[in-house]
Design a protein around this motif. Structure first.
Motif, PDB file in Angstrom:
ATOM      1  N   GLU A 123      97.313  -4.851  25.555  1.00 57.74           N
ATOM      2  CA  GLU A 123      98.381  -4.174  26.302  1.00 57.74           C
ATOM      3  C   GLU A 123      99.443  -5.168  26.772  1.00 57.74           C
ATOM      4  N   VAL A 124      98.988  -6.288  27.323  1.00 60.47           N
ATOM      5  CA  VAL A 124      99.925  -7.290  27.828  1.00 60.47           C
ATOM      6  C   VAL A 124     100.828  -7.771  26.696  1.00 60.47           C
ATOM      7  N   GLN A 125     100.214  -8.002  25.531  1.00 59.83           N
ATOM      8  CA  GLN A 125     101.001  -8.478  24.404  1.00 59.83           C
ATOM      9  C   GLN A 125     101.977  -7.400  23.930  1.00 59.83           C
ATOM     10  N   MET A 126     101.567  -6.136  23.954  1.00 58.80           N
ATOM     11  CA  MET A 126     102.453  -5.036  23.571  1.00 58.80           C
ATOM     12  C   MET A 126     103.657  -4.982  24.527  1.00 58.80           C
ATOM     13  N   GLU A 127     103.390  -5.153  25.803  1.00 57.09           N
ATOM     14  CA  GLU A 127     104.466  -5.099  26.800  1.00 57.09           C
ATOM     15  C   GLU A 127     105.450  -6.254  26.626  1.00 57.09           C
ATOM     16  N   ASN A 128     104.924  -7.382  26.149  1.00 59.21           N
ATOM     17  CA  ASN A 128     105.773  -8.567  26.003  1.00 59.21           C
ATOM     18  C   ASN A 128     106.501  -8.629  24.662  1.00 59.21           C
ATOM     19  N   LEU A 129     106.263  -7.602  23.819  1.00 63.24           N
ATOM     20  CA  LEU A 129     106.833  -7.602  22.468  1.00 63.24           C
ATOM     21  C   LEU A 129     108.333  -7.831  22.463  1.00 63.24           C
ATOM     22  N   THR A 130     109.039  -7.139  23.362  1.00 64.58           N
ATOM     23  CA  THR A 130     110.494  -7.169  23.308  1.00 64.58           C
ATOM     24  C   THR A 130     111.070  -8.391  24.018  1.00 64.58           C
ATOM     25  N   THR A 131     110.243  -9.062  24.810  1.00 68.17           N
ATOM     26  CA  THR A 131     110.785 -10.185  25.571  1.00 68.17           C
ATOM     27  C   THR A 131     110.475 -11.534  24.919  1.00 68.17           C
ATOM     28  N   ARG A 132     109.206 -11.759  24.618  1.00 64.50           N
ATOM     29  CA  ARG A 132     108.861 -13.055  24.028  1.00 64.50           C
ATOM     30  C   ARG A 132     107.545 -12.896  23.271  1.00 64.50           C
ATOM     31  N   GLN A 133     107.231 -13.878  22.461  1.00 61.43           N
ATOM     32  CA  GLN A 133     105.977 -13.807  21.714  1.00 61.43           C
ATOM     33  C   GLN A 133     105.308 -15.162  21.696  1.00 61.43           C
ATOM     34  N   CYS A 134     104.089 -15.175  22.212  1.00 59.13           N
ATOM     35  CA  CYS A 134     103.336 -16.424  22.241  1.00 59.13           C
ATOM     36  C   CYS A 134     102.509 -16.533  20.969  1.00 59.13           C
ATOM     37  N   PRO A 135     102.743 -17.565  20.161  1.00 57.95           N
ATOM     38  CA  PRO A 135     102.042 -17.652  18.879  1.00 57.95           C
ATOM     39  C   PRO A 135     100.538 -17.814  19.016  1.00 57.95           C
ATOM     40  N   LEU A 136     100.094 -18.299  20.183  1.00 57.69           N
ATOM     41  CA  LEU A 136      98.650 -18.486  20.363  1.00 57.69           C
ATOM     42  C   LEU A 136      97.940 -17.185  20.698  1.00 57.69           C
ATOM     43  N   TYR A 137      98.722 -16.163  21.041  1.00 54.02           N
ATOM     44  CA  TYR A 137      98.109 -14.922  21.505  1.00 54.02           C
ATOM     45  C   TYR A 137      97.206 -14.295  20.459  1.00 54.02           C
ATOM     46  N   GLU A 138      97.693 -14.280  19.213  1.00 57.15           N
ATOM     47  CA  GLU A 138      96.880 -13.671  18.150  1.00 57.15           C
ATOM     48  C   GLU A 138      95.564 -14.419  17.971  1.00 57.15           C
ATOM     49  N   ALA A 192      95.312  -3.158  15.432  1.00 56.23           N
ATOM     50  CA  ALA A 192      96.134  -2.853  14.259  1.00 56.23           C
ATOM     51  C   ALA A 192      97.518  -2.381  14.697  1.00 56.23           C
ATOM     52  N   VAL A 193      97.567  -1.562  15.753  1.00 54.80           N
ATOM     53  CA  VAL A 193      98.850  -1.081  16.276  1.00 54.80           C
ATOM     54  C   VAL A 193      99.681  -2.267  16.760  1.00 54.80           C
ATOM     55  N   LEU A 194      99.028  -3.191  17.451  1.00 59.14           N
ATOM     56  CA  LEU A 194      99.739  -4.373  17.944  1.00 59.14           C
ATOM     57  C   LEU A 194     100.293  -5.202  16.783  1.00 59.14           C
ATOM     58  N   TYR A 195      99.464  -5.439  15.771  1.00 66.70           N
ATOM     59  CA  TYR A 195      99.896  -6.279  14.657  1.00 66.70           C
ATOM     60  C   TYR A 195     101.024  -5.618  13.862  1.00 66.70           C
ATOM     61  N   GLU A 196     100.964  -4.285  13.738  1.00 65.85           N
ATOM     62  CA  GLU A 196     102.073  -3.564  13.074  1.00 65.85           C
ATOM     63  C   GLU A 196     103.369  -3.766  13.856  1.00 65.85           C
ATOM     64  N   ALA A 197     103.264  -3.659  15.168  1.00 65.25           N
ATOM     65  CA  ALA A 197     104.448  -3.831  16.010  1.00 65.25           C
ATOM     66  C   ALA A 197     104.986  -5.254  15.896  1.00 65.25           C
ATOM     67  N   LEU A 198     104.070  -6.239  15.817  1.00 64.28           N
ATOM     68  CA  LEU A 198     104.489  -7.632  15.667  1.00 64.28           C
ATOM     69  C   LEU A 198     105.186  -7.838  14.323  1.00 64.28           C
ATOM     70  N   ASP A 199     104.635  -7.199  13.277  1.00 60.15           N
ATOM     71  CA  ASP A 199     105.247  -7.296  11.944  1.00 60.15           C
ATOM     72  C   ASP A 199     106.654  -6.708  11.945  1.00 60.15           C
ATOM     73  N   ARG A 200     106.783  -5.530  12.565  1.00 63.77           N
ATOM     74  CA  ARG A 200     108.103  -4.885  12.625  1.00 63.77           C
ATOM     75  C   ARG A 200     109.098  -5.788  13.337  1.00 63.77           C
ATOM     76  N   LYS A 201     108.621  -6.428  14.422  1.00 63.37           N
ATOM     77  CA  LYS A 201     109.509  -7.289  15.184  1.00 63.37           C
ATOM     78  C   LYS A 201     109.923  -8.508  14.341  1.00 63.37           C
ATOM     79  N   ALA A 202     108.952  -9.039  13.597  1.00 66.31           N
ATOM     80  CA  ALA A 202     109.235 -10.209  12.761  1.00 66.31           C
ATOM     81  C   ALA A 202     110.255  -9.871  11.671  1.00 66.31           C
ATOM     82  N   GLN A 203     110.162  -8.637  11.149  1.00 66.07           N
ATOM     83  CA  GLN A 203     111.087  -8.216  10.078  1.00 66.07           C
ATOM     84  C   GLN A 203     112.461  -7.847  10.628  1.00 66.07           C
ATOM     85  N   GLY A 204     112.446  -7.227  11.837  1.00 64.74           N
ATOM     86  CA  GLY A 204     113.712  -6.773  12.432  1.00 64.74           C
ATOM     87  C   GLY A 204     114.461  -7.965  12.976  1.00 64.74           C
TER      88      GLY A 204
END
Lengths: 97, 97
Positions: A30-45, A85-97
């Motif tokens: 959840e925390v990582q989902m909330e932080n999707l639009t602000t920042r992304q910590c590479p160690l989180y995954e 899986a939902v989180l990783y899809e969202a991360l992928d979308r962000k990486a592509q967008g």
């Protein structure tokens, strides 16, 4: 406390502990989902993967030890995997967008 | 089977399972010790670390679930850690030599 109550208690406590541990991973997701639009910590995954591995070992042990049913264990893991899986899809979308 | 026997069985089985899992890690350590003079797989340490982490999560769960005493859990982990330390010392000596 009587012996049958003791056995029930062990099994109930095992399930409650696993649900609590699953809850901690859900919280990380959840925390990582909330932080999707602000920042992304590479160690989180990596942290999530490590936590999932450790948790799957706990669940596997609880099943083998006869504390929870195999299906109950699979349900807990599947639920977490769907959320991941939902989180990783969202991360992928962000990486592509 | 009576209820007290059931409770004993759960606790005995939990301890036996943990000892079996510890035995698998001991075997990994032994294999690596035997291979010291011939070759060294760089992934081996990572595999051992991952296995140790997963196992420590199992032991921690078993203690929290009331299946084994905290001291028994610490003993199993300490024994493995000592064996790992011996392996890592030998690896260091080989790297220096």
């Amino acid at each position: 406390m009587s012996a049958p109550e003791m056995t029930d208690l062990l099994q109930e406590r095992a399930l409650r502990l696993l649900q609590e541990d699953a809850g901690k991973i859900e919280k990380l997701i959840e925390v990582q989902m909330e932080n999707l639009t602000t920042r992304q910590c590479p160690l989180y995954e990596e942290v999530l993967d490590t936590q999932m591995y450790g948790f799957s070992r706990e669940v596997d042990f609880a099943v083998r030890a006869g504390l929870i049913a195999e299906l109950a264990g699979k349900d807990i893991i599947s639920r977490l995997e769907r959320n991941l899986a939902v989180l990783y899809e969202a991360l992928d979308r962000k990486a592509q967008g």
